[in-house]
Write an enzyme that holds these catalytic residues in place. Sequence first.
Site, PDB file in Angstrom:
ATOM      1  N   ASP A 281       0.843  -1.201   0.000  1.00  0.00           N
ATOM      2  CA  ASP A 281       0.000   0.000   0.000  1.00  0.00           C
ATOM      3  C   ASP A 281       0.879   1.253   0.000  1.00  0.00           C
ATOM      4  OD1 ASP A 281      -2.875   1.128   0.680  1.00  0.00           O
ATOM      5  OD2 ASP A 281      -1.464   2.208   1.958  1.00  0.00           O
TER       6      ASP A 281
ATOM      7  N   TYR B  79       2.835   9.942  -0.015  1.00  0.00           N
ATOM      8  CA  TYR B  79       3.936   9.359   0.770  1.00  0.00           C
ATOM      9  C   TYR B  79       5.293   9.633   0.124  1.00  0.00           C
ATOM     10  CZ  TYR B  79       0.071   6.544   2.708  1.00  0.00           C
ATOM     11  OH  TYR B  79      -1.125   6.122   3.265  1.00  0.00           O
TER      12      TYR B  79
HETATM   13  P1  NDP Z   1       0.718   1.139  11.883  1.00  0.00           P
HETATM   14  O1  NDP Z   1      -0.458   0.970  12.759  1.00  0.00           O
HETATM   15  O2  NDP Z   1       0.997   0.189  10.809  1.00  0.00           O
HETATM   16  O3  NDP Z   1       1.974   1.290  12.855  1.00  0.00           O
HETATM   17  C1  NDP Z   1       3.243   1.565  12.365  1.00  0.00           C
HETATM   18  C2  NDP Z   1       4.154   1.795  13.563  1.00  0.00           C
HETATM   19  O4  NDP Z   1       4.264   0.599  14.338  1.00  0.00           O
HETATM   20  C3  NDP Z   1       5.552   2.175  13.149  1.00  0.00           C
HETATM   21  O5  NDP Z   1       6.058   3.080  14.087  1.00  0.00           O
HETATM   22  C4  NDP Z   1       6.313   0.834  13.206  1.00  0.00           C
HETATM   23  O6  NDP Z   1       7.669   1.065  13.482  1.00  0.00           O
HETATM   24  C5  NDP Z   1       5.627   0.154  14.380  1.00  0.00           C
HETATM   25  N1  NDP Z   1       5.593  -1.321  14.253  1.00  0.00           N
HETATM   26  C6  NDP Z   1       5.386  -2.063  13.141  1.00  0.00           C
HETATM   27  N2  NDP Z   1       5.384  -3.370  13.421  1.00  0.00           N
HETATM   28  C7  NDP Z   1       5.589  -3.489  14.750  1.00  0.00           C
HETATM   29  C8  NDP Z   1       5.682  -4.593  15.631  1.00  0.00           C
HETATM   30  N3  NDP Z   1       5.559  -5.838  15.190  1.00  0.00           N
HETATM   31  N4  NDP Z   1       5.907  -4.334  16.945  1.00  0.00           N
HETATM   32  C9  NDP Z   1       6.035  -3.068  17.402  1.00  0.00           C
HETATM   33  N5  NDP Z   1       5.941  -1.973  16.609  1.00  0.00           N
HETATM   34  C10 NDP Z   1       5.718  -2.176  15.289  1.00  0.00           C
HETATM   35  O7  NDP Z   1       0.634   2.643  11.328  1.00  0.00           O
HETATM   36  P2  NDP Z   1       0.442   3.472  10.011  1.00  0.00           P
HETATM   37  O8  NDP Z   1      -0.218   4.719  10.456  1.00  0.00           O
HETATM   38  O9  NDP Z   1       1.684   3.539   9.251  1.00  0.00           O
HETATM   39  O10 NDP Z   1      -0.652   2.684   9.157  1.00  0.00           O
HETATM   40  C11 NDP Z   1      -0.344   1.603   8.318  1.00  0.00           C
HETATM   41  C12 NDP Z   1      -0.482   1.957   6.848  1.00  0.00           C
HETATM   42  O11 NDP Z   1      -1.813   2.357   6.530  1.00  0.00           O
HETATM   43  C13 NDP Z   1       0.350   3.159   6.404  1.00  0.00           C
HETATM   44  O12 NDP Z   1       1.726   2.879   6.362  1.00  0.00           O
HETATM   45  C14 NDP Z   1      -0.305   3.482   5.104  1.00  0.00           C
HETATM   46  O13 NDP Z   1       0.112   2.581   4.100  1.00  0.00           O
HETATM   47  C15 NDP Z   1      -1.769   3.316   5.464  1.00  0.00           C
HETATM   48  N6  NDP Z   1      -2.384   4.584   5.946  1.00  0.00           N
HETATM   49  C16 NDP Z   1      -3.374   5.149   5.170  1.00  0.00           C
HETATM   50  C17 NDP Z   1      -3.972   6.329   5.544  1.00  0.00           C
HETATM   51  C18 NDP Z   1      -5.062   6.905   4.699  1.00  0.00           C
HETATM   52  O14 NDP Z   1      -5.418   8.078   4.909  1.00  0.00           O
HETATM   53  N7  NDP Z   1      -5.605   6.158   3.777  1.00  0.00           N
HETATM   54  C19 NDP Z   1      -3.581   7.058   6.766  1.00  0.00           C
HETATM   55  C20 NDP Z   1      -2.573   6.359   7.544  1.00  0.00           C
HETATM   56  C21 NDP Z   1      -2.019   5.176   7.129  1.00  0.00           C
HETATM   57  P3  NDP Z   1       8.891   0.640  12.485  1.00  0.00           P
HETATM   58  O15 NDP Z   1       8.536   1.056  11.093  1.00  0.00           O
HETATM   59  O16 NDP Z   1      10.035   1.401  13.050  1.00  0.00           O
HETATM   60  O17 NDP Z   1       9.024  -0.849  12.644  1.00  0.00           O
END
Ligand code: NDP
Length: 327
Positions: A64, A69
């Site tokens: 995604d 982004y």
């Molecule tokens: P998430 O809920 O996926 O959380 C991401 C965070 O959690 C990051 O800080 C990551 O850190 C951490 N993380 C990931 N895996 C683990 C784990 N196993 N244990 C502990 N921490 C973890 O957040 P997002 O807000 O990024 O949402 C996911 C996706 O949804 C986005 O990336 C995007 O593609 C989409 N999105 C769409 C939106 C829209 O308006 N349509 C708005 C927001 C998001 P690290 O990377 O350092 O591992």
Amino acid sequence: MAAAAKMYILTARRVFLYCSSTKTLKLNTGATIPVIGLGTWQSPDEECYNAVLSALHAGYRHIDTARIYRNEEAVGKAIAQYLKESGTSRDKLFITTKLWCSEVQDPEKALKESLERLKLEYVDLYLMHWPVSMVNRGELVPKNAEGTTEIIPFEKWNYVETYKIMQKLYKEGLTKAIGISNFNIPKIDYLLAHPGVEVVPACLQVEIHPYLPQFDLVEYCTKKEILVECYSPLGSTGAPLLKDPALIKLAEKYNVSPACIAISWAVARDTIPLPKSVHEERIVSNLKIVDLAAEDVSTVNEVSKTTAKRLVKPDWGVDIFGDSAKL
Ligand code: NDP
């Protein structure tokens, strides 16, 4: 399922299957969508390239991204590299990108530019990122002198006009499906009731996690045959969700991480979580789920009763999320 991805967890009370998800759901177009997708928001270029490449090698088939982004090129580069290294064909992957708000008056140009950055001939899903139209002055997020985002008034241009053009892109094959993001029920109703809207969105992507389960919206979409994608399924960056006592307790019960519980809960609801990580170990583990017992799904359902929280709240989203639910 790859044999190496299968693992049984033995606890004091029972054995759980903990394995890489290969589950898919059917879109209203007839195509299938892998139930877990890699999120890429806030993944800058190099990290994003490595994350997408690791994810594809780990078995993800769904990525995604979005214009806003600013990492479509990195995503495209990683996809090309993976296809070359693995000999996998493009049609085995499910790639989503999104139309940004300042480009809603010309979705055709925006999608063609996204495809060029992604080096793809089509995407599998093209989403309208927000039901919001921003002024196009060349910047992605135009601000006025007071620092407020400049929005085109609803009466002058709105998401119905944008959606009608997106239908054309779908019919031309530049995208295999179209959908919407950050829409609430009144907005979807308004869209579907509008003359000229013939294609029911294949997906709705909204914020969903145990602190914001969106029961009504999921039920509504299921009735309309719109699949629901969960953004921020782990509670987004730095969120307290993964430290929630109920999730920790379930994680102990299944001998997995709280992140696995949140992702498994989304999958158990037939929704599509999009966990983001730029760390290989987390990327690999986020694809693995457990089959939560019905009583444990209910426990996670209850979490929002005490701790309800929306985490993604840009200034242009205020009307969308307010109780008055303006069109
Ligand atoms: P998430 O809920 O996926 O959380 C991401 C965070 O959690 C990051 O800080 C990551 O850190 C951490 N993380 C990931 N895996 C683990 C784990 N196993 N244990 C502990 N921490 C973890 O957040 P997002 O807000 O990024 O949402 C996911 C996706 O949804 C986005 O990336 C995007 O593609 C989409 N999105 C769409 C939106 C829209 O308006 N349509 C708005 C927001 C998001 P690290 O990377 O350092 O591992």
